[in-house]
Design an enzyme around this catalytic site. Structure first.
Site, PDB file in Angstrom:
ATOM      1  CG  HIS A 186     -10.083 -22.650  -4.895  1.00 54.44           C
ATOM      2  ND1 HIS A 186     -10.988 -23.455  -5.262  1.00 54.44           N
ATOM      3  CD2 HIS A 186     -10.137 -21.505  -4.772  1.00 54.44           C
ATOM      4  CE1 HIS A 186     -12.068 -22.675  -5.401  1.00 54.44           C
ATOM      5  NE2 HIS A 186     -11.926 -21.379  -5.029  1.00 54.44           N
ATOM      6  CG  ASP A 394      -4.269 -31.367  -6.038  1.00 56.01           C
ATOM      7  OD1 ASP A 394      -4.414 -30.084  -6.347  1.00 56.01           O
ATOM      8  OD2 ASP A 394      -4.310 -32.160  -6.918  1.00 56.01           O
TER       9      ASP A 394
END
Ligand code: ADQ
Length: 487
Positions: A186, A394
Site C-alpha cells: 500500500h 504517499d
C-alpha cells in the site's frame, strides 16, 4: 484556460488493457476458491463505517466467494501464539491473533513503523536500525504463518497486505503451503539506493520473490523493484511483468487502489453545509474553505502545507476573513518518537499563524487533532473550495480521490495534489504541485481559489470519471483476476 493534456491512461495489472475503450470485465476470478486476506490488523466487521478503499474492495471480494480475514487483534498485551479470536460474519470469518508487548515494540513500533515506514517513504533521516527489531519482525511473521496454516484449505487463494508482512509467504512456503499467494504494497517501494540502506534489504526482497503476484500502487514502485533486482540479484531475470528466480516465476504489476466513489458522494450529500458547519464549528458558509484530511504523519507534508497557507495570506492580505484552512489530522503511532516531533512542530506553526492573524470573527487555520466521522468529513469536503493533498511521499492517497467524489459536479472545488502522491500518476487534471515548494503551493492555492467555473468543471469531470471507474472493487477484482488467471 490551460489544462495539461490528459496523459494516456496507464495500464493496470501486469498486461495492457484488453479493451482500450473501457474497463475489462473482471470477475474476482477465484472460482469457488475461498479468499484468505491477511493484513497487520484484522478488519473489524462489526464497525459501522467500513468505507475505506481497502475494506470496501476486499470485503466485496471475500463476501462473494467466502473466506477469512486474518490479522493481529489489536491488543498489545497478549501472548505470542495465544488464543485466536474467531468471529463469523456470514460468508466471512475474521480471525484475530494476539501479540505480546515485546512483539508490539519490536515488530510493530521499531521495525514496521520505525524502519520500514520511513525507509519506504524515502526518509532515511528517520530510519532506526536495530537487530532486535528485525528479529521481532521475523518472529511475528512466523507466528502469523503458524497460526494461519491450520486454517487453510488446499484451494484457498491467499492475499497478503502491506509492509508488516513481507516475509509471510516465504515462511508459509517453508511450512508446506502450496496455495497461490499474492502481495499488495500500500505504501511506496523505494529506489534501490535507499532500500540498500537497511542491512535487511536482501532478506526483504527475497521474501517478496516467494509470492506468485506482487502488486504496487504505481509504475514508479514497480520500476524501483525492477531496478533493485537488476542491481542486486544477478540470478533473477525480469522480462516485462514476469520475474524468474530459480524455479520460481512470479508476476509484478501496478494496481492503483480506488474508492467507492458513489458511496462517498452519497455521504457527501447527506448533511447540509449549515449542519456540517454547526457540528464542526469550522467557520461561516460565506468563507472560502481549504481542507486537508490526513493521519498525522510526517509523510503527509503538513508543515509545508501550513507554511504555504501562511504564504498565501502574506501575498494576498485581501483574503483576510475571506478564507480559512481546516486541517483534520488525528495523531497516530504516538509511541514512535518522530510522530511526537511532527505533532509539536504543527502545534507551533498553527499557533504562530493564528497568533498573528486570528480575530474575534476569524480563525484562519483550524487544526483539528481528533478523528471525525466519515459522514462529517465527506460533506465538509463537498463544501470546501480546495482539497489540499500534498504528501511528501504517499503510496496512493485516497483522500485525493474522496475529495473529487465528494464535489458537486456543477460547482466543484479544485484538487491540489502533490507530484509525490501515487494518485498523481492517475490524476493529472488536478493542480499538481511540488510539496517542498512552499511559494508555488501558495500560488496554486490562489489559482484554485480564483479558478473560473468552466475550468473547474472540466478538470473535475475528467478526475471524477477516472475515480468512479477505477473503484475499490475494480482494484480488488483486477488483482485477484491476475493472481488466478495464469500459472
Ligand atoms: P493512509 O496513509 O492511511 O493509507 P490515505 O490513503 O490518505 O492514507 O487514507 C486512507 C483512509 O483513511 C481514507 O479513506 C481517508 O479518508 C481516511 N482518513 C485519513 N485521514 C483521516 C482523518 N483525519 N479522519 C478520518 N479519516 C481519515 C495507506 C497508504 C496510502 C494508500 C492507502 C490505501 O499510506 O498511500 O492510499 O494505504 O492503499
Amino acid at each position: 484556460m490551460t489544462i495539461r493534456p490528459t496523459p494516456p491512461r496507464i495500464p493496470i495489472g501486469t498486461d495492457a488493457w484488453p479493451d482500450e475503450e473501457g474497463l475489462p470485465s473482471l470477475s474476482s476470478g477465484t472460482g469457488q476458491n475461498r479468499l484468505v486476506v491477511v493484513s497487520n490488523r484484522v478488519a473489524d466487521l462489526s464497525a459501522s463505517s467500513q468505507s475505506g478503499g481497502l475494506a470496501v474492495g476486499l470485503l466485496d471480494a471475500i463476501q462473494e466467494k467466502g473466506g477469512i480475514w486474518f490479522g493481529w487483534d489489536g491488543n498489545r498485551d497478549g501472548k505470542n501464539g495465544g488464543p485466536m479470536q474467531i468471529r463469523d460474519h456470514g460468508s466471512v470469518t475474521t480471525v484475530g491473533i494476539p501479540i505480546s508487548p515485546q512483539d508490539f515494540t519490536e515488530y510493530y513500533s521499531d521495525y514496521a513503523n520505525g524502519l520500514l515506514w520511513p525507509l519506504f517513504h524515502y526518509r532515511l533521516d528517520l530510519v532506526h536500525i536495530s537487530a532486535t527489531a528485525f528479529d521481532g519482525y521475523m518472529r511475528v511473521n512466523e507466528a502469523f504463518a503458524r497460526q494461519l496454516l491450520p486454517l487453510l484449505k488446499p484451494d484457498d487463494v491467499i492475499w497478503i497486505h502491506d509492509y508488516h508482512l513481507i516475509p509471510l509467504a516465504g515462511i508459509l512456503r517453508r511450512l508446506g503451503c502450496r496455495q497461490k499467494i499474492g502481495f499488495f504494497l500500500h505504501i511506496p517501494f523505494p529506489p534501490p539506493e535507499l532500500l540498500s540502506a537497511t542491512p535487511d534489504h536482501e532478506a526483504l526482497v527475497n521474501g517478496l520473490l516467494d509470492y506468485d503476484l506482487l502488486g504496487f500502487q504505481t509504475h514508479t514502485d514497480v520500476n524501483n523493484l525492477k531496478s533493485y533486482l537488476a542491481a542486486h540479484k544477478a540470478d533473477v531475470v525480469v522480462k516485462g511483468g514476469y520475474v524468474t528466480s530459480g524455479e520460481r516465476r512470479l508476476r509484478i504489476g501496478r494496481f492503483p487502489i480506488g474508492i467507492d466513489a458513489t458511496d462517498f458522494a452519497r455521504l457527501a450529500r447527506t448533511n447540509s453545509p449549515d449542519a456540517v458547519l454547526a457540528q464542526t464549528q469550522v467557520g461561516s458558509p460565506a468563507l472560502q474553505r481549504i481542507i486537508g484530511v490526513d493521519r498525522l504523519d510526517y509523510s503527509k507534508g503538513l508543515p509545508e502545507r501550513f507554511k504555504a497557507f501562511d504564504e498565501l495570506l502574506l501575498a494576498h492580505p485581501e483574503l483576510a476573513k475571506q478564507v480559512n484552512f481546516v486541517q483534520i489530522a488525528p495523531p497516530t503511532r504516538g509511541e514512535v518518537d518522530a510522530y511526537a516531533e511532527i505533532r509539536a512542530e504543527l502545534e507551533q506553526l498553527a499557533g504562530a499563524i493564528n497568533g498573528r492573524l486570528a480575530d474575534i470573527d476569524w480563525t484562519p487555520l483550524q487544526y483539528i487533532c481528533r478523528p471525525l466521522p466519515r459522514d462529517v468529513i465527506a460533506p465538509l469536503m463537498r463544501h470546501s473550495n480546495i482539497g489540499f493533498v500534498t504528501p511528501l511521499r504517499d503510496g496512493m492517497n485516497l483522500v485525493a480521490k474522496e475529495y473529487v467524489a465528494a464535489q458537486d459536479p456543477d460547482d466543484p472545488g479544485v484538487l491540489i495534489l502533490s507530484q509525490f502522491a501515487g494518485a498523481a500518476e492517475e490524476m493529472q487534471e488536478a493542480l499538481i504541485v511540488n510539496p517542498y515548494d512552499v511559494d508555488d503551493m501558495a500560488k496554486q492555492l490562489y489559482r484554485g481559489l480564483t479558478m473560473p467555473l468552466e475550468e473547474r468543471r472540466t478538470r473535475h469531470a475528467a478526475l471524477l470519471s477516472h475515480v468512479v471507474l477505477h473503484s475499490a472493487k475494480y482494484w480488488a477484482a483486477a488483482f485477484l483476476s491476475d493472481l488466478n488467471g495464469r500459472d
